[in-house]
Design a protein around this motif. Sequence first.
Motif, PDB file in Angstrom:
ATOM      1  N   HIS A 413      26.277  25.470  33.114  1.00  0.00           N
ATOM      2  CA  HIS A 413      27.413  25.204  32.231  1.00  0.00           C
ATOM      3  C   HIS A 413      28.640  25.796  32.899  1.00  0.00           C
ATOM      4  N   THR A 414      29.712  25.024  32.932  1.00  0.00           N
ATOM      5  CA  THR A 414      30.895  25.421  33.703  1.00  0.00           C
ATOM      6  C   THR A 414      32.161  25.294  32.869  1.00  0.00           C
ATOM      7  N   ASP A 415      33.179  26.007  33.312  1.00  0.00           N
ATOM      8  CA  ASP A 415      34.483  26.007  32.646  1.00  0.00           C
ATOM      9  C   ASP A 415      35.260  24.773  33.098  1.00  0.00           C
ATOM     10  N   PRO A 416      35.600  23.851  32.192  1.00  0.00           N
ATOM     11  CA  PRO A 416      36.318  22.634  32.588  1.00  0.00           C
ATOM     12  C   PRO A 416      37.739  22.886  33.068  1.00  0.00           C
ATOM     13  N   LYS A 417      38.200  24.124  32.973  1.00  0.00           N
ATOM     14  CA  LYS A 417      39.545  24.439  33.465  1.00  0.00           C
ATOM     15  C   LYS A 417      39.557  24.755  34.958  1.00  0.00           C
ATOM     16  N   ASN A 418      38.427  25.278  35.474  1.00  0.00           N
ATOM     17  CA  ASN A 418      38.410  25.673  36.883  1.00  0.00           C
ATOM     18  C   ASN A 418      37.053  25.496  37.557  1.00  0.00           C
ATOM     19  N   GLY A 419      36.051  25.039  36.840  1.00  0.00           N
ATOM     20  CA  GLY A 419      34.739  24.796  37.413  1.00  0.00           C
ATOM     21  C   GLY A 419      33.867  26.016  37.569  1.00  0.00           C
ATOM     22  N   ARG A 420      34.337  27.174  37.160  1.00  0.00           N
ATOM     23  CA  ARG A 420      33.540  28.394  37.326  1.00  0.00           C
ATOM     24  C   ARG A 420      32.315  28.373  36.394  1.00  0.00           C
ATOM     25  N   ILE A 421      31.245  28.963  36.890  1.00  0.00           N
ATOM     26  CA  ILE A 421      29.967  28.952  36.192  1.00  0.00           C
ATOM     27  C   ILE A 421      29.994  29.960  35.042  1.00  0.00           C
ATOM     28  N   LEU A 422      29.489  29.557  33.880  1.00  0.00           N
ATOM     29  CA  LEU A 422      29.521  30.382  32.676  1.00  0.00           C
ATOM     30  C   LEU A 422      28.154  31.003  32.400  1.00  0.00           C
ATOM     31  N   LYS A 423      28.155  32.299  32.108  1.00  0.00           N
ATOM     32  CA  LYS A 423      26.989  33.012  31.600  1.00  0.00           C
ATOM     33  C   LYS A 423      25.739  32.810  32.464  1.00  0.00           C
ATOM     34  N   ASN A 424      25.908  32.943  33.765  1.00  0.00           N
ATOM     35  CA  ASN A 424      24.780  32.799  34.674  1.00  0.00           C
ATOM     36  C   ASN A 424      25.063  33.644  35.917  1.00  0.00           C
ATOM     37  N   LYS A 425      24.667  34.895  35.880  1.00  0.00           N
ATOM     38  CA  LYS A 425      24.972  35.819  36.966  1.00  0.00           C
ATOM     39  C   LYS A 425      24.316  35.399  38.280  1.00  0.00           C
ATOM     40  N   LYS A 426      23.105  34.894  38.187  1.00  0.00           N
ATOM     41  CA  LYS A 426      22.414  34.469  39.405  1.00  0.00           C
ATOM     42  C   LYS A 426      23.174  33.343  40.092  1.00  0.00           C
ATOM     43  N   ALA A 427      23.618  32.379  39.315  1.00  0.00           N
ATOM     44  CA  ALA A 427      24.364  31.264  39.897  1.00  0.00           C
ATOM     45  C   ALA A 427      25.718  31.725  40.426  1.00  0.00           C
ATOM     46  N   MET A 428      26.416  32.584  39.688  1.00  0.00           N
ATOM     47  CA  MET A 428      27.719  33.062  40.151  1.00  0.00           C
ATOM     48  C   MET A 428      27.608  33.940  41.401  1.00  0.00           C
TER      49      MET A 428
END
Length: 443
Positions: A413-428
Motif C-alpha cells: 500500500h502506497t501514498d498516492p502523493k509520492n509513492g512511498r510505501i505505507l506501514k511496511n518496514k521491510k519493504a521501506m
Amino acid sequence: MKKESESRRNFVKKSVMGGIGLSLTMSAKSYGNILGANDRVNFAVAGLNGRGGGLLHAINACKDASIGYICDVDSRVIQTASKRVNELSGTDPKAFADVRKLLEEKDLDAIVIATPDHWHAPMAIMAVSAGKHAYVEKPCSHNPYEGELLMEAMKKYGKLIQMGNQQRSAPTSIQAVKDIKDGIIGKVYHGKAWYSNKRGSIGKGKQVAAPEWLNWELWQGPAPREAYKDNYVHYNWHWFKTWGTGEVNNNGAHEIDVCRWALGVDYPMKVASNGGRYQFDDDWEFYDTQIASYEFEGDKMITWEGRSCNAFRHHGRGRGATIHGTEGTIMLDRNGYTAYDKDEKVIKEMKEGEISATLNTIGRGGLDVKHMYNFLSAIKDGAKLNSPIDEGHKSVLLCHLGNIAQATGGVLHTDPKNGRILKNKKAMSMWKRDYEKGWEPKV
C-alpha cells in the motif's frame, strides 16, 4: 552560446513536437555538421557497449550537436567508439575511463549516460552538480531513493535531466495520448503493458580475475565491492541485484511509462506482483516471469506482464501496450498506434515514418533521434522536455515498487502523493541501497 533567431527557434520547436525529424531525411554525417562548432552543444557519451553505441548515432544525427568526449571502463570499446565517431563526424573525441575526470572538462555541455543501472543516478547527479545537462537511460535510478535525489538535483542545480524513454517523443504516441484526452475511446481506466523475449540461461559464474581490458573498480563505482565472475559483463549484470533492476525496469519501464502517460496518473495507491525465476536454474536473481499491477485514484489501473524466456507474443508484438476505455481500445508501440471501437473495428491508425527496434539490446531507431533532438532543443532553445526526470522517476518508481512487492510478499500500500510505501518496514528498507564508502550520491 549564440542565441538563434526567432524563426529558427520556432522551427526547432515545431520540428520536435510535430515529428518532422529532418535528421531522418539527410545522412547522419552531413546533418551533424551544418553549423559551425561554436553553435553546437558539446556532448559526452558514457557507457559505449550496447545502447551507448546507438546513442552516438542519435547525437550525430542532430543539428547543432557534436560528440567531443566518450567515456568507458572497457578499453576495447573506447577504441572502437573513437573510430566510429570519426567515421560519423570526421572528428576524434577525447576519451576517459573515469567520469569524474571527464566532468572537469570546461567545454562539455551535456552527458549521455548509457552505463549499467547502478551508475545512472550517481553519474547524472555528478553531471548536473558539475554544471552539465544529463540525458540518462532508463531506469533513471537503481532504487527509489535515487529517483528522489535526481528530482532534487535538477531543481538545485538548474540543469536539465531527461530520461531515455524514447517513445515519449514518438509523434504517433503523442497523438494517441492527445486522442485519448479528447475522448476517442471514452473514459480510460486500464493500461496493459507487456514484454516477451527468448533469453537463454546465464549459467553459474566462476570467480576469476577481471579481464585486463576492464577497470573493474570503476565499473563497480557506487556499488558495494564484489569479486568478479565470468558471467557478469557486459550484459548479464541486469539480472544481479547489486547492479541491475530486473526485466521490469530493463524493458517494462518503457510500456509502463506509456500506460501511465496515457491514463494521466502519477503515483499508485496499491501495488501487487507475482512471479519467479521459472525457466532456468542459474545465477539470475530477479524474475523471468512477472505480473505486476498498480491501482490509482480515480478507478484506474496498470498491469505489466513480463516473460523474459518465452517469446510468445501478444497481438503479434513482443512488446507494446493497450489502453482500454469505456468506448474502445488503443494499441500502441514504438512504431505506431491503432484505435478500435467497442466492436473491435479500426477507427484510426497511424504509423511512424521510421521503424525502431523493439527486442534487441540496442533498440536503435528513429525515435532515438527525435528524443535526443528534444533534449538538445531544450538546452538551446528552452523547448519543453518530453521526459523530464520528475516524470521519468514516477514511471521507474512503479517498476521498483513491483520488484519490492515481489520480494516482500506480493502486495504494497502506497501514498498516492509520492509513492512511498505505507506501514511496511521491510519493504521501506529496500527504498535505498548500500553504497561503497565514499561513493554515496549526494545533492
